[in-house]
Scaffold this active site. Structure first.
Site, PDB file in Angstrom:
ATOM      1  CD  GLU A 127      24.323  19.127 -12.674  1.00 49.09           C
ATOM      2  OE1 GLU A 127      25.160  18.676 -13.497  1.00 49.09           O
ATOM      3  OE2 GLU A 127      23.267  18.564 -12.702  1.00 49.09           O
ATOM      4  CD1 TRP A 186       4.431 -20.606 -16.597  1.00 53.31           C
ATOM      5  CD2 TRP A 186       5.604 -19.242 -17.738  1.00 53.31           C
ATOM      6  NE1 TRP A 186       3.450 -19.689 -17.271  1.00 53.31           N
ATOM      7  CE2 TRP A 186       4.593 -18.670 -17.867  1.00 53.31           C
ATOM      8  CE3 TRP A 186       6.675 -18.495 -18.527  1.00 53.31           C
ATOM      9  CZ2 TRP A 186       4.095 -17.591 -18.521  1.00 53.31           C
ATOM     10  CZ3 TRP A 186       6.457 -17.308 -19.231  1.00 53.31           C
ATOM     11  CH2 TRP A 186       5.146 -16.808 -19.233  1.00 53.31           C
ATOM     12  CB  THR A 201      10.130 -15.585 -29.773  1.00 54.57           C
ATOM     13  OG1 THR A 201      11.594 -16.132 -29.757  1.00 54.57           O
ATOM     14  CG2 THR A 201       9.587 -15.471 -28.538  1.00 54.57           C
ATOM     15  CG  LEU A 211       7.513  -9.648 -26.023  1.00 50.37           C
ATOM     16  CD1 LEU A 211       8.367  -9.086 -27.179  1.00 50.37           C
ATOM     17  CD2 LEU A 211       8.426 -10.447 -25.182  1.00 50.37           C
TER      18      LEU A 211
END
Length: 366
Positions: free
Chosen positions: A46, A164, A190, A198
């Site tokens: 705004e 992959w 994992t 990551l």
């Protein structure tokens, strides 16, 4: 209002913990000022729209995708700035879910004699800011689950090989997704099997301002017994690594991980594992409003069992792995009957190179 909504999403992934907001000033049927909130701590939409409108804001109408704020946070309140600019009418797409402001902005505008209305394109506005709405209303992050699997639902072979499953274009898409979240969560299995970093890598669609660094999310590991190796690649960057564990975890292992740079978060346990709901509440207090869960199957299952998943993205590779011992994307005990299956809605399918990307919202109300 459509123009305000389009402006709001220009800053997708960059405003958190604030919502995405766009604003348009209209006078005599013409747009005379526009603005969108670009980053927490910077001027709100705004204020930017009013600055660009200048004197033309007097007597004009302001369209804004979220109720203007009436409280002082990182920036001064917008409601007073709107009144000072001489705006005659304010149209907001939705009310602010933040308890500090909910309804106050509209009441303050009305008290200043400004015409107000709320609800124009509200559904679209809520969709844009569903992360912020969940964080504010549920007191936890919005949770997205990501699964990369073969056509028959396997996320790895029976020997644990998973690199992959998905192709290059799909992996690039995942990095763009990572750049839009506050934190990524994986289980310790994992970490032990894949040793992931990551991080956010590769070319991204998010444009960076001059001097602005690429933003990488916080990494979170579910590790009830602190089995994370101190030499894991997840510690190789300077980004925060939080290991969520239970009271039973070894103090000696905790000290080794602290020296590696981890933050240890001891939480209540459920059936010997970290209580997901307790973890989400703690993350929300750290202004983590969007959490991406990347695996493995037991972690994802526990998130579904806790009824904490809001969205799922599934990358399906055109391959069949097979094997009764090969892991799937969602493990756990599963449901007993089909009528207890978790329903999905707003399902969308698109192609990413050789892979299919399926996205859907989790529907909790049967």
């Amino acid at each position: 209002m459509q123009a305000a909504l389009k402006l709001a999403v220009k800053a997708q992934g960059r405003t958190r913990p604030n919502p995405m907001v766009g604003a348009v000033v209209v006078r005599a049927g013409r747009i005379v000022g526009t603005g969108w909130h670009q980053k927490a701590g910077q001027p709100h939409a705004e204020v930017l729209a009013l600055r660009r409108a200048g004197p033309r804001a007097r007597g004009a109408t302001l369209y804004v995708s979220l109720e203007p704020c009436a409280h002082t946070g990182r920036t001064p309140p917008c409601a007073q700035a709107i009144a000072d600019a001489g705006i005659r009418r304010v149209v907001a797409a939705m009310s602010d879910p933040n308890p500090k402001n909910q309804g106050r902005g509209i009441r303050q505008l009305k008290a200043q004699g400004i015409q107000t209305s709320v609800g124009l394109l509200e559904k679209e506005a809520r969709a844009i800011n569903r992360v912020f709405i969940t964080w504010m209303s549920a007191g936890r992050p919005f949770v997205t689950v990501k699964v990369a699997q073969s056509l028959d639902g396997k996320i790895a072979t029976r020997t644990g090989s998973s690199r992959w499953i998905s192709g290059r274009q799909a992996r690039e898409w995942v990095h763009r997704l990572r750049a839009q979240v506050d934190a990524i969560l994986v289980g310790v299995e994992t970490v032990l099997k894949d040793d992931p970093r990551l991080t956010v890598r590769g070319p991204l669609t998010l444009s960076l301002s001059k001097g602005e660094r690429r933003r990488s999310p916080v990494r979170v590991i579910l590790d009830s017994h602190l089995r994370t190796p101190p030499m894991a690649r997840i510690f190789s960057s300077r980004m925060t690594v939080i290991i969520a564990t239970t009271a039973r975890a070894s103090k000696e292992r905790e000290q080794r991980l602290l020296r590696a740079g981890a933050e240890i978060l001891r939480l209540p346990g459920r059936n010997g594992r970290v209580d997901i709901r307790a973890l989400l509440k703690r993350l929300a207090r750290r202004e983590i409003s969007h959490l991406l869960i990347e695996g493995g199957g037991e972690v994802i299952a526990s998130a579904f069992e806790a009824r904490a998943v809001d969205r799922i993205v599934c990358i399906i590779a055109p391959a069949v792995i097979g094997g009764r011992d090969a892991p799937t994307g969602v493990e756990g005990t599963g449901v007993k009957s089909l009528d207890a299956a978790i329903p999905l809605r707003n399902v969308q399918v698109r192609q990413l190179g050789k892979d299919l990307l399926v996205t859907a919202d989790v529907h909790r109300h049967r």
